[in-house]
Design a protein around this motif. Structure first.
Motif, PDB file in Angstrom:
ATOM      1  N   UNK A 164       0.826  -1.215   0.000  1.00 27.38           N
ATOM      2  CA  UNK A 164       0.000   0.000   0.000  1.00 27.38           C
ATOM      3  C   UNK A 164       0.857   1.261   0.000  1.00 27.38           C
ATOM      4  N   UNK A 165       0.522   2.190  -0.875  1.00 24.06           N
ATOM      5  CA  UNK A 165       1.268   3.437  -0.982  1.00 24.06           C
ATOM      6  C   UNK A 165       2.440   3.399  -1.948  1.00 24.06           C
ATOM      7  N   UNK A 166       2.784   2.199  -2.444  1.00 26.11           N
ATOM      8  CA  UNK A 166       3.890   2.066  -3.389  1.00 26.11           C
ATOM      9  C   UNK A 166       3.501   2.622  -4.750  1.00 26.11           C
ATOM     10  N   UNK A 167       4.406   3.386  -5.364  1.00 23.01           N
ATOM     11  CA  UNK A 167       4.168   3.937  -6.689  1.00 23.01           C
ATOM     12  C   UNK A 167       5.318   3.556  -7.616  1.00 23.01           C
ATOM     13  N   UNK A 168       4.967   3.132  -8.806  1.00 21.18           N
ATOM     14  CA  UNK A 168       5.956   2.635  -9.774  1.00 21.18           C
ATOM     15  C   UNK A 168       5.802   3.398 -11.081  1.00 21.18           C
ATOM     16  N   UNK A 169       6.909   3.835 -11.653  1.00 19.11           N
ATOM     17  CA  UNK A 169       6.833   4.590 -12.903  1.00 19.11           C
ATOM     18  C   UNK A 169       7.408   3.846 -14.105  1.00 19.11           C
ATOM     19  N   UNK A 170       8.134   2.742 -13.872  1.00 23.41           N
ATOM     20  CA  UNK A 170       8.641   1.933 -14.986  1.00 23.41           C
ATOM     21  C   UNK A 170       8.424   0.471 -14.647  1.00 23.41           C
ATOM     22  N   UNK A 171       7.740  -0.243 -15.548  1.00 19.99           N
ATOM     23  CA  UNK A 171       7.492  -1.670 -15.367  1.00 19.99           C
ATOM     24  C   UNK A 171       7.927  -2.420 -16.612  1.00 19.99           C
ATOM     25  N   UNK A 172       8.668  -3.494 -16.389  1.00 14.63           N
ATOM     26  CA  UNK A 172       9.116  -4.333 -17.499  1.00 14.63           C
ATOM     27  C   UNK A 172       8.628  -5.752 -17.242  1.00 14.63           C
ATOM     28  N   UNK A 173       7.790  -6.257 -18.152  1.00  9.92           N
ATOM     29  CA  UNK A 173       7.210  -7.591 -17.984  1.00  9.92           C
ATOM     30  C   UNK A 173       7.857  -8.569 -18.956  1.00  9.92           C
ATOM     31  N   UNK A 174       8.512  -9.607 -18.382  1.00  9.88           N
ATOM     32  CA  UNK A 174       9.160 -10.605 -19.227  1.00  9.88           C
ATOM     33  C   UNK A 174       9.138 -11.967 -18.528  1.00  9.88           C
ATOM     34  N   UNK A 175       8.020 -12.284 -17.871  1.00 12.53           N
ATOM     35  CA  UNK A 175       7.952 -13.558 -17.161  1.00 12.53           C
ATOM     36  C   UNK A 175       6.892 -14.457 -17.792  1.00 12.53           C
ATOM     37  N   UNK A 176       5.836 -14.785 -17.075  1.00 14.39           N
ATOM     38  CA  UNK A 176       4.804 -15.702 -17.552  1.00 14.39           C
ATOM     39  C   UNK A 176       4.124 -15.125 -18.795  1.00 14.39           C
ATOM     40  N   UNK A 177       4.342 -15.756 -19.935  1.00 14.15           N
ATOM     41  CA  UNK A 177       3.840 -15.207 -21.200  1.00 14.15           C
ATOM     42  C   UNK A 177       2.399 -15.611 -21.506  1.00 14.15           C
ATOM     43  N   UNK A 178       1.753 -16.326 -20.595  1.00 12.14           N
ATOM     44  CA  UNK A 178       0.368 -16.710 -20.841  1.00 12.14           C
ATOM     45  C   UNK A 178      -0.559 -15.511 -20.671  1.00 12.14           C
ATOM     46  N   UNK A 188      -2.811  -6.353 -11.178  1.00 10.52           N
ATOM     47  CA  UNK A 188      -2.203  -6.178  -9.849  1.00 10.52           C
ATOM     48  C   UNK A 188      -1.403  -4.892  -9.746  1.00 10.52           C
ATOM     49  N   UNK A 189      -0.773  -4.479 -10.823  1.00 15.88           N
ATOM     50  CA  UNK A 189       0.073  -3.281 -10.774  1.00 15.88           C
ATOM     51  C   UNK A 189      -0.709  -1.991 -10.965  1.00 15.88           C
ATOM     52  N   UNK A 190      -1.900  -2.063 -11.538  1.00 20.40           N
ATOM     53  CA  UNK A 190      -2.650  -0.854 -11.899  1.00 20.40           C
ATOM     54  C   UNK A 190      -2.792   0.152 -10.744  1.00 20.40           C
ATOM     55  N   UNK A 191      -3.134  -0.258  -9.520  1.00 15.57           N
ATOM     56  CA  UNK A 191      -3.311   0.736  -8.448  1.00 15.57           C
ATOM     57  C   UNK A 191      -2.022   1.441  -8.027  1.00 15.57           C
ATOM     58  N   UNK A 192      -0.878   0.954  -8.510  1.00 14.02           N
ATOM     59  CA  UNK A 192       0.404   1.477  -8.050  1.00 14.02           C
ATOM     60  C   UNK A 192       1.155   2.274  -9.117  1.00 14.02           C
ATOM     61  N   UNK A 193       0.505   2.532 -10.225  1.00 13.24           N
ATOM     62  CA  UNK A 193       1.159   3.229 -11.323  1.00 13.24           C
ATOM     63  C   UNK A 193       1.110   4.737 -11.118  1.00 13.24           C
ATOM     64  N   UNK A 194       2.242   5.403 -11.360  1.00 14.50           N
ATOM     65  CA  UNK A 194       2.262   6.860 -11.298  1.00 14.50           C
ATOM     66  C   UNK A 194       1.562   7.423 -12.528  1.00 14.50           C
ATOM     67  N   UNK A 195       1.270   8.703 -12.496  1.00 16.63           N
ATOM     68  CA  UNK A 195       0.560   9.318 -13.625  1.00 16.63           C
ATOM     69  C   UNK A 195       1.420   9.407 -14.872  1.00 16.63           C
ATOM     70  N   UNK A 196       2.730   9.206 -14.731  1.00 21.50           N
ATOM     71  CA  UNK A 196       3.627   9.260 -15.889  1.00 21.50           C
ATOM     72  C   UNK A 196       4.374   7.938 -16.087  1.00 21.50           C
ATOM     73  N   UNK A 197       3.696   6.826 -15.841  1.00 22.85           N
ATOM     74  CA  UNK A 197       4.360   5.523 -15.933  1.00 22.85           C
ATOM     75  C   UNK A 197       4.501   5.066 -17.387  1.00 22.85           C
ATOM     76  N   UNK A 198       5.417   4.115 -17.571  1.00 29.44           N
ATOM     77  CA  UNK A 198       5.585   3.414 -18.849  1.00 29.44           C
ATOM     78  C   UNK A 198       5.669   1.928 -18.558  1.00 29.44           C
TER      79      UNK A 198
END
Length: 247
Positions: A164-178, A188-198
């Motif tokens: 709770x309260x964590x904010x993330x501005x860069x996310x790189x997804x390269x794990x479970x490809x399903x 899961x990450x949506x609530x923690x994205x900053x307004x200028x995330x990529x």
């Protein structure tokens, strides 16, 4: 009946993969041209880093090959370095570390920025003996103070990372490809994205999840890389394309 159900699942997956590949190929751009048009000097810095890492990692890669261990090669690390330098994230998240090519790129860019911490999620390759020792095998020792690695799998790791309260501005997804794996990550990450995330997602040709997500966003990009496709989207992308820092 079981065989028929299995066939429908396989055929359905192959049709989705074909549609995803077609969609990505029709929209794919040249990543080098894209980066140079934004900031030629900074893109060159990323290319130089990628070449330097490949050269310094060569003996370690050769030892892995000799031991019969294949953890995959670098994939779009210039792009991740470039994005990290421009976004200047205080916190970034990646899923799927393997040998640590992309991890090293993000960490090196954070070191150059003078700010940032990377949280990585992975799960050991149980087909290998003592598999934990191979995760992040290539990450230089002088970058590890900027890095936290968890190896319980995405669903457990993200619960520990995205507090709770964590904010993330860069996310790189390269794990479970399903489809399930990608959809869980985005949800899961949506609530923690900053307004200028990529968000950067590898191997988007495997299914239509990135297409479905990206087409609901104001801006997205697709890049071809060694016969596969990388997708990128998020509100911070517009700032990146202006060559502006969002950090």
């Amino acid at each position: 009946m079981t065989h028929k159900i299995w066939l429908r699942m396989v055929v359905g997956h192959e049709r989705e993969r074909a549609a995803a590949t077609r969609w990505a190929s029709e929209r794919a751009e040249n990543v080098n041209e894209w980066g140079r048009n934004i900031d030629a000097a900074l893109w060159r810095e990323g290319e130089e880093f990628a070449m330097s890492l490949a050269e310094s990692a060569r003996p370690q890669v050769q030892r892995l090959v000799a031991a019969g261990v294949d953890l995959g090669g670098p994939g779009g690390i210039e792009l991740l370095y470039f994005l990290t330098r421009l976004l200047r994230p205080t916190m970034a998240v990646e899923t799927g570390v393997a040998a640590g090519w992309s991890t090293s790129a993000i960490l090196a860019a954070m070191r150059a920025n003078g700010v940032g911490h990377l949280h990585s999620s992975d799960f050991p390759f149980f087909r290998l003996p003592d598999p934990e020792r191979y995760i992040g095998y290539l990450v230089p020792g002088d970058l590890r103070d900027l890095w936290t690695l968890r190896i319980k799998g995405d669903r457990r790791n993200l619960e520990e990372i995205l507090l709770p309260g964590t904010e993330v501005s860069l996310l790189h997804y390269d794990s479970d490809k399903t489809r399930n794996g990608r959809e869980f990550f985005l949800r899961r990450s949506r609530p923690h994205l900053t307004e200028n995330h990529v968000i950067v997602m590898d191997d988007i040709q495997d299914n239509l999840v990135f297409r479905e997500y990206a087409e609901a966003q104001p801006l997205f990009r697709v890049f071809e890389y060694m016969g596969k496709y990388i997708g990128m989207t998020g509100p911070g992308l517009a700032a990146v394309e202006r060559g502006a820092s969002t950090g």
